[in-house]
Motif scaffolding. Structure first.
Motif, PDB file in Angstrom:
ATOM      1  N   LEU A  75      42.244  31.900  30.955  1.00 25.42           N
ATOM      2  CA  LEU A  75      40.951  32.507  31.308  1.00 25.42           C
ATOM      3  C   LEU A  75      40.258  33.038  30.044  1.00 25.42           C
ATOM      4  O   LEU A  75      40.926  33.460  29.107  1.00 25.42           O
ATOM      5  N   PRO A  76      38.931  33.052  30.058  1.00 22.52           N
ATOM      6  CA  PRO A  76      38.225  33.547  28.864  1.00 22.52           C
ATOM      7  C   PRO A  76      38.461  35.038  28.632  1.00 22.52           C
ATOM      8  O   PRO A  76      38.476  35.823  29.575  1.00 22.52           O
ATOM      9  N   HIS A  77      38.637  35.409  27.356  1.00 24.37           N
ATOM     10  CA  HIS A  77      38.801  36.814  26.985  1.00 24.37           C
ATOM     11  C   HIS A  77      37.464  37.435  26.606  1.00 24.37           C
ATOM     12  O   HIS A  77      37.322  38.646  26.615  1.00 24.37           O
ATOM     13  N   SER A  78      36.542  36.576  26.216  1.00 26.58           N
ATOM     14  CA  SER A  78      35.262  37.080  25.704  1.00 26.58           C
ATOM     15  C   SER A  78      34.136  36.250  26.321  1.00 26.58           C
ATOM     16  O   SER A  78      34.263  35.037  26.507  1.00 26.58           O
ATOM     17  N   ILE A  79      33.000  36.909  26.584  1.00 23.50           N
ATOM     18  CA  ILE A  79      31.832  36.184  27.105  1.00 23.50           C
ATOM     19  C   ILE A  79      31.337  35.184  26.064  1.00 23.50           C
ATOM     20  O   ILE A  79      30.720  34.173  26.392  1.00 23.50           O
ATOM     21  N   PHE A  80      31.649  35.439  24.768  1.00 23.86           N
ATOM     22  CA  PHE A  80      31.159  34.542  23.721  1.00 23.86           C
ATOM     23  C   PHE A  80      31.943  33.233  23.645  1.00 23.86           C
ATOM     24  O   PHE A  80      31.654  32.377  22.822  1.00 23.86           O
ATOM     25  N   GLU A  81      32.938  33.083  24.519  1.00 18.49           N
ATOM     26  CA  GLU A  81      33.579  31.767  24.671  1.00 18.49           C
ATOM     27  C   GLU A  81      32.702  30.846  25.528  1.00 18.49           C
ATOM     28  O   GLU A  81      32.995  29.670  25.689  1.00 18.49           O
ATOM     29  N   GLY A  85      44.789  41.827  41.999  1.00 13.93           N
ATOM     30  CA  GLY A  85      44.933  42.478  40.689  1.00 13.93           C
ATOM     31  C   GLY A  85      46.386  42.541  40.257  1.00 13.93           C
ATOM     32  O   GLY A  85      47.266  41.942  40.880  1.00 13.93           O
ATOM     33  N   GLY A  86      46.606  43.244  39.140  1.00 16.48           N
ATOM     34  CA  GLY A  86      47.970  43.410  38.632  1.00 16.48           C
ATOM     35  C   GLY A  86      48.457  42.259  37.769  1.00 16.48           C
ATOM     36  O   GLY A  86      49.451  42.398  37.072  1.00 16.48           O
ATOM     37  N   LYS A  87      47.733  41.125  37.785  1.00 13.27           N
ATOM     38  CA  LYS A  87      48.182  39.971  36.992  1.00 13.27           C
ATOM     39  C   LYS A  87      47.458  39.937  35.645  1.00 13.27           C
ATOM     40  O   LYS A  87      48.092  39.944  34.596  1.00 13.27           O
ATOM     41  N   HIS A  88      46.135  39.944  35.716  1.00 14.67           N
ATOM     42  CA  HIS A  88      45.340  39.957  34.483  1.00 14.67           C
ATOM     43  C   HIS A  88      44.833  41.375  34.207  1.00 14.67           C
ATOM     44  O   HIS A  88      43.868  41.555  33.458  1.00 14.67           O
ATOM     45  N   SER A  89      45.436  42.332  34.843  1.00 11.65           N
ATOM     46  CA  SER A  89      44.855  43.677  34.849  1.00 11.65           C
ATOM     47  C   SER A  89      45.922  44.732  35.125  1.00 11.65           C
ATOM     48  O   SER A  89      46.912  44.449  35.794  1.00 11.65           O
ATOM     49  N   CYS A 111      32.322  43.044  34.473  1.00  7.60           N
ATOM     50  CA  CYS A 111      33.558  43.608  33.932  1.00  7.60           C
ATOM     51  C   CYS A 111      34.672  42.643  34.314  1.00  7.60           C
ATOM     52  O   CYS A 111      34.946  42.440  35.494  1.00  7.60           O
ATOM     53  N   SER A 112      35.273  42.002  33.302  1.00  8.50           N
ATOM     54  CA  SER A 112      36.307  41.014  33.592  1.00  8.50           C
ATOM     55  C   SER A 112      37.379  41.073  32.501  1.00  8.50           C
ATOM     56  O   SER A 112      37.040  40.955  31.325  1.00  8.50           O
ATOM     57  N   PRO A 113      38.658  41.304  32.892  1.00  7.02           N
ATOM     58  CA  PRO A 113      39.189  41.618  34.207  1.00  7.02           C
ATOM     59  C   PRO A 113      38.544  42.887  34.762  1.00  7.02           C
ATOM     60  O   PRO A 113      38.245  43.810  34.006  1.00  7.02           O
ATOM     61  N   ASN A 114      38.365  42.864  36.059  1.00  9.37           N
ATOM     62  CA  ASN A 114      37.526  43.873  36.673  1.00  9.37           C
ATOM     63  C   ASN A 114      38.225  45.200  36.916  1.00  9.37           C
ATOM     64  O   ASN A 114      39.363  45.249  37.352  1.00  9.37           O
ATOM     65  N   ASN A 115      37.496  46.242  36.645  1.00  8.17           N
ATOM     66  CA  ASN A 115      37.849  47.573  37.094  1.00  8.17           C
ATOM     67  C   ASN A 115      36.884  47.888  38.229  1.00  8.17           C
ATOM     68  O   ASN A 115      35.666  47.879  38.000  1.00  8.17           O
ATOM     69  N   PRO A 116      37.313  48.056  39.458  1.00  6.44           N
ATOM     70  CA  PRO A 116      38.668  48.405  39.892  1.00  6.44           C
ATOM     71  C   PRO A 116      39.510  47.279  40.487  1.00  6.44           C
ATOM     72  O   PRO A 116      40.684  47.495  40.734  1.00  6.44           O
ATOM     73  N   THR A 117      38.959  46.079  40.716  1.00  6.22           N
ATOM     74  CA  THR A 117      39.692  45.127  41.577  1.00  6.22           C
ATOM     75  C   THR A 117      40.746  44.308  40.833  1.00  6.22           C
ATOM     76  O   THR A 117      41.589  43.675  41.460  1.00  6.22           O
ATOM     77  N   GLY A 118      40.679  44.255  39.515  1.00  3.04           N
ATOM     78  CA  GLY A 118      41.641  43.465  38.740  1.00  3.04           C
ATOM     79  C   GLY A 118      41.316  41.975  38.719  1.00  3.04           C
ATOM     80  O   GLY A 118      42.000  41.192  38.056  1.00  3.04           O
ATOM     81  N   ALA A 119      40.255  41.560  39.423  1.00  2.00           N
ATOM     82  CA  ALA A 119      39.902  40.129  39.454  1.00  2.00           C
ATOM     83  C   ALA A 119      39.287  39.718  38.103  1.00  2.00           C
ATOM     84  O   ALA A 119      38.583  40.516  37.471  1.00  2.00           O
ATOM     85  N   ALA A 120      39.569  38.481  37.672  1.00  2.86           N
ATOM     86  CA  ALA A 120      39.056  38.017  36.374  1.00  2.86           C
ATOM     87  C   ALA A 120      38.317  36.694  36.558  1.00  2.86           C
ATOM     88  O   ALA A 120      38.807  35.789  37.253  1.00  2.86           O
ATOM     89  N   TYR A 121      37.161  36.577  35.930  1.00  6.31           N
ATOM     90  CA  TYR A 121      36.364  35.346  36.014  1.00  6.31           C
ATOM     91  C   TYR A 121      36.990  34.215  35.218  1.00  6.31           C
ATOM     92  O   TYR A 121      37.574  34.433  34.145  1.00  6.31           O
ATOM     93  N   ASP A 122      36.817  32.997  35.728  1.00  2.00           N
ATOM     94  CA  ASP A 122      37.155  31.820  34.925  1.00  2.00           C
ATOM     95  C   ASP A 122      35.876  31.373  34.191  1.00  2.00           C
ATOM     96  O   ASP A 122      34.812  31.990  34.319  1.00  2.00           O
ATOM     97  N   ARG A 123      36.018  30.291  33.429  1.00  6.78           N
ATOM     98  CA  ARG A 123      34.884  29.832  32.615  1.00  6.78           C
ATOM     99  C   ARG A 123      33.662  29.478  33.473  1.00  6.78           C
ATOM    100  O   ARG A 123      32.527  29.832  33.145  1.00  6.78           O
ATOM    101  N   ALA A 124      33.914  28.802  34.607  1.00  8.58           N
ATOM    102  CA  ALA A 124      32.789  28.353  35.440  1.00  8.58           C
ATOM    103  C   ALA A 124      32.025  29.567  35.976  1.00  8.58           C
ATOM    104  O   ALA A 124      30.783  29.562  36.012  1.00  8.58           O
TER     105      ALA A 124
END
Ligand code: MLT
Length: 397
Positions: free
Chosen positions: A217-223, A326-330, A174-187
């Motif tokens: 940051l990627p919005h979709s896994i298909f990126e 969190g709070g930035k991308h989430s 889950c990215s941006p993550n629920n509950p932590t708000g953390a978001a994965y980068d491409r790597a």
């Protein structure tokens, strides 16, 4: 007869029901107090004007014999072309080409996260992050699947990476993550895609909060290269366009995703035609309007509003030296409880002394203990008042 004994392994109540019941009981016992709810991620901004106009137009069509519609088109699992086209166009703006047969319109991400599990054997092993949106865990417990946990902790930025020694068949991200708000980068996402390809696993990628992402940051896994062979993406208009009450979501299953020689999009289409009758025409027309050029501009205004709330909450925590993420991308802020309090101790104290309700981190898993989730989805006024009350409460500790 026998009941599904897997239900015995569930917690007595769903996390947000437990929190909601505590809120209601407290408010009933203290009718003179005004409790502010920053717990469940439910939106407060009204629908965008283009969405309202589109739904009004669609309702009028339904009231005219010449344009009335019954069941939606079954060739597309009851999805209407304008909405399919709007979803395709949104992905195309990110360089992702989708065919209509790869898009499934639903009544929301929560339902599809569960519906998709019909495609997989109960013998599969599931990997979820901890802390985690409880739906991933509960739905798999109901089906009797074995669940493994990947620790999402401060040390890894709440973004676990695959462990080559651990095999899983179904991986939830889950990215941006629920509950932590953390978001994965491409790597980070590439590491998970590579893992899934290696392990013959399928990633269930929950992108319900993608509209909150800032920057590159990627919005979709298909990126991510290789994702079309190993991932399913589940998305929603709930948080993106304020549809928590209207209900509409979409799931993308690429036609190149096959297991045991079978295309999962065909399996899901078969499942939907038996178990689902589609989302109302009026709702679908509203959702399509949300992804029009003007719609995207209007829904981004609401997202900016929630982000201002998040910034306000963050500033209050900064002023009190409290760690949070969190709070930035989430729309979620994931804060450490002060003075070594447990999540539920902080929940009770905040409710009693500040009349503010949040969600205890331990409700999302054992690594959530000592953390607390606050949503930025309240009104600006309630967020400001909650920050004032929380600030006073933290000062008093
Ligand atoms: C949450 O608060 O985590 C969400 O509102 C739950 C959901 O979207 O189902």
């Amino acid at each position: 007869m026998k009941i599904n004994a897997n239900f015995r392994a569930l917690k007595e109540s769903y996390l947000f029901s437990t929190v909601g019941a505590k809120f209601t009981a407290y408010q009933k016992a203290h009718p003179e107090k005004r409790v502010i709810k920053l717990s469940i991620g439910d939106v407060t901004r009204p629908l965008a004007p283009v969405v309202v106009s589109a739904m009004e137009r669609a309702a009028r069509e339904m009231g005219d014999a010449a344009t009335f519609r019954g069941y939606g088109p079954d060739a597309t699992c009851y999805a209407y072309e304008p909405l399919l086209e709007a979803v395709r166009a949104r992905y195309a703006r990110r360089g992702i080409a989708l065919g209509s047969h790869e898009i499934f319109i639903s009544d929301g991400a929560k339902s599809d996260l569960s519906n998709l599990l019909d495609l997989f054997s109960a013998e599969n092993t599931v990997l979820v992050p901890d802390p985690v949106y409880p739906v991933y865990v509960d739905t798999n417990i109901m089906a009797g699947r074995r669940i493994l946990y990947a620790a999402a902790v401060r040390e890894n930025g709440f973004l676990p990476l695959p462990d080559a020694k651990v095999h899983a068949d179904i991986v939830y991200i889950c990215s941006p993550n629920n509950p932590t708000g953390a978001a994965y980068d491409r790597a980070g996402l590439q590491a998970w895609v590579d893992y899934a390809v290696r392990e013959d696993a399928v990633i269930l990628y929950d992108a319900a909060y993608e509209a909150f992402i800032e920057g590159g940051l990627p919005h979709s896994i298909f990126e991510i290269e290789g994702a079309r062979e190993c991932a399913i993406e589940i998305c929603s208009f709930s948080k993106t366009a304020g549809f928590t009450g209207i209900r509409c979501g979409y799931t993308v299953i690429p036609d190149s995703l096959k297991r045991e020689g079978v295309q999962l999009c065909k399996m899901f289409a078969r499942r939907q035609s038996t178990k689902f009758n589609g989302v109302s025409y009026i709702t679908q027309m509203g959702a399509a309007a949300a992804f029009s050029e003007e719609g995207e501009r209007q829904i981004l205004e609401n997202i900016a509003y929630y982000k201002q709330n998040a910034a306000k909450i963050g500033a209050m925590l900064d002023a009190h030296g409290i760690y949070y993420t969190g709070g930035k991308h989430s729309p979620y802020i994931w804060m450490q409880c002060p003075k070594g309090m447990t999540s539920w101790e902080f929940f009770d104290a905040l409710l009693e002394r500040a009349c503010v309700v949040g969600t205890p981190g331990s409700g999302f898993g054992k690594n959530g203990e000592g953390y607390f989730r606050i949503t930025a989805f309240a009104t600006k006024e309630n967020t400001a008042e909650a920050c004032r009350r929380m600030g006073d409460f933290l000062d008093s500790l």
